[in-house]
Write an enzyme that holds these catalytic residues in place. Structure first.
Site, PDB file in Angstrom:
ATOM      1  N   ASP A  34      40.708  46.176  35.938  1.00 18.75           N
ATOM      2  CA  ASP A  34      42.103  45.757  36.124  1.00 18.75           C
ATOM      3  C   ASP A  34      42.250  45.103  37.504  1.00 18.75           C
ATOM      4  O   ASP A  34      41.710  45.604  38.495  1.00 18.75           O
ATOM      5  CB  ASP A  34      43.035  46.972  36.014  1.00 18.75           C
ATOM      6  N   ILE A  35      42.978  44.004  37.545  1.00 19.98           N
ATOM      7  CA  ILE A  35      43.123  43.247  38.793  1.00 19.98           C
ATOM      8  C   ILE A  35      43.928  44.029  39.839  1.00 19.98           C
ATOM      9  O   ILE A  35      43.756  43.816  41.047  1.00 19.98           O
ATOM     10  CB  ILE A  35      43.731  41.858  38.496  1.00 19.98           C
ATOM     11  N   ASN A  94      50.198  50.665  26.565  1.00 18.75           N
ATOM     12  CA  ASN A  94      51.597  50.251  26.614  1.00 18.75           C
ATOM     13  C   ASN A  94      51.888  49.302  25.449  1.00 18.75           C
ATOM     14  O   ASN A  94      51.104  48.392  25.186  1.00 18.75           O
ATOM     15  CB  ASN A  94      51.882  49.541  27.936  1.00 18.75           C
ATOM     16  N   GLY A 100      56.475  49.209  28.308  1.00 20.82           N
ATOM     17  CA  GLY A 100      55.874  48.787  29.576  1.00 20.82           C
ATOM     18  C   GLY A 100      54.752  47.776  29.426  1.00 20.82           C
ATOM     19  O   GLY A 100      53.979  47.554  30.365  1.00 20.82           O
ATOM     20  N   GLN A 101      54.660  47.115  28.251  1.00 22.58           N
ATOM     21  CA  GLN A 101      53.577  46.144  28.037  1.00 22.58           C
ATOM     22  C   GLN A 101      53.921  44.812  28.686  1.00 22.58           C
ATOM     23  O   GLN A 101      54.983  44.248  28.445  1.00 22.58           O
ATOM     24  CB  GLN A 101      53.349  45.937  26.522  1.00 22.58           C
ATOM     25  N   HIS A 107      45.381  46.210  24.461  1.00 22.10           N
ATOM     26  CA  HIS A 107      44.410  46.712  25.427  1.00 22.10           C
ATOM     27  C   HIS A 107      44.679  48.176  25.709  1.00 22.10           C
ATOM     28  O   HIS A 107      45.827  48.621  25.655  1.00 22.10           O
ATOM     29  CB  HIS A 107      44.472  45.915  26.743  1.00 22.10           C
TER      30      HIS A 107
HETATM   31  P1  5GP Z   1      50.204  46.253  30.550  1.00 22.95           P
HETATM   32  O1  5GP Z   1      51.402  46.475  31.408  1.00 22.95           O
HETATM   33  O2  5GP Z   1      50.368  45.046  29.654  1.00 22.95           O
HETATM   34  O3  5GP Z   1      49.748  47.475  29.824  1.00 22.95           O
HETATM   35  O4  5GP Z   1      49.015  45.980  31.563  1.00 22.95           O
HETATM   36  C1  5GP Z   1      48.483  44.748  31.866  1.00 22.95           C
HETATM   37  C2  5GP Z   1      47.443  44.995  32.923  1.00 22.95           C
HETATM   38  O5  5GP Z   1      46.691  43.803  33.076  1.00 22.95           O
HETATM   39  C3  5GP Z   1      48.034  45.336  34.309  1.00 22.95           C
HETATM   40  O6  5GP Z   1      47.526  46.588  34.745  1.00 22.95           O
HETATM   41  C4  5GP Z   1      47.566  44.190  35.196  1.00 22.95           C
HETATM   42  O7  5GP Z   1      47.200  44.606  36.492  1.00 22.95           O
HETATM   43  C5  5GP Z   1      46.393  43.617  34.431  1.00 22.95           C
HETATM   44  N1  5GP Z   1      46.218  42.190  34.615  1.00 22.95           N
HETATM   45  C6  5GP Z   1      47.182  41.232  34.548  1.00 22.95           C
HETATM   46  N2  5GP Z   1      46.660  40.015  34.757  1.00 22.95           N
HETATM   47  C7  5GP Z   1      45.328  40.204  34.950  1.00 22.95           C
HETATM   48  C8  5GP Z   1      44.243  39.303  35.233  1.00 22.95           C
HETATM   49  O8  5GP Z   1      44.390  38.092  35.320  1.00 22.95           O
HETATM   50  N3  5GP Z   1      43.021  39.864  35.385  1.00 22.95           N
HETATM   51  C9  5GP Z   1      42.802  41.214  35.273  1.00 22.95           C
HETATM   52  N4  5GP Z   1      41.565  41.655  35.446  1.00 22.95           N
HETATM   53  N5  5GP Z   1      43.799  42.075  35.020  1.00 22.95           N
HETATM   54  C10 5GP Z   1      45.047  41.581  34.859  1.00 22.95           C
END
Ligand code: 5GP
Ligand code: ZN
Length: 120
Positions: A34-35, A94, A100-101, A107
């Site tokens: 995760d980034i 999420n 919270g998605q 994923h």
């Molecule tokens: P969500 O809120 O959709 O469950 O989580 C999305 C996750 O993707 C977040 O934790 C966010 O930090 C991660 N994320 C978003 N953009 C990128 C990216 O470009 N690269 C990586 N490695 N992670 C990302």
């Protein structure tokens, strides 16, 4: 449902159009860090094919989801999560805006390592 959505961030990551730090891949799944990690270990596992969220899964996805859940604990240990029960890990999926998605490509977050963590 499209196999790949050209406008989807994670489809672009699978295609290598956006760089990521790989953890694992096979024909079905890609895992990457995760980034913005919120725990010492924090990576995402995604199916390579585009499924927007858990809200779209059907009986046809049962095998894929089973394999995803079997893969998660193996990768968690490989990436440095400590063994159960003193260690362990958190799986988070999420779904939708109220869930919270932020990225609409299915994923699971795998988080672990010594606490405290940034969130939770
Ligand atoms: P969500 O809120 O959709 O469950 O989580 C999305 C996750 O993707 C977040 O934790 C966010 O930090 C991660 N994320 C978003 N953009 C990128 C990216 O470009 N690269 C990586 N490695 N992670 C990302
Ligand atoms: Zn996608």
């Amino acid at each position: 449902m499209l196999e790949h959505d050209p406008n989807c961030l994670f489809c672009k990551i699978v295609a290598g159009q956006i760089p990521s730090k790989p953890v694992y891949q096979d024909e079905e799944f890609y895992a990457f860090h995760d980034i913005h990690p919120s725990a010492p270990v924090h990576f995402l596992i995604i199916p390579k094919r585009h499924i927007p969220s858990m809200a779209q899964v059907t009986d046809a996805h049962a095998g894929l989801l089973g394999r995803l859940m079997v893969l998660a604990p193996k990768l968690a240990l490989q990436l440095g999560c400590n063994p159960y029960p003193a260690g362990g890990f958190r799986l988070l999926c999420n779904t939708g805006a109220e869930g919270g998605q932020e990225v609409h490509h299915l994923h699971i977050h795998v988080m672990g390592g010594p606490r405290p963590w940034l969130r939770g």
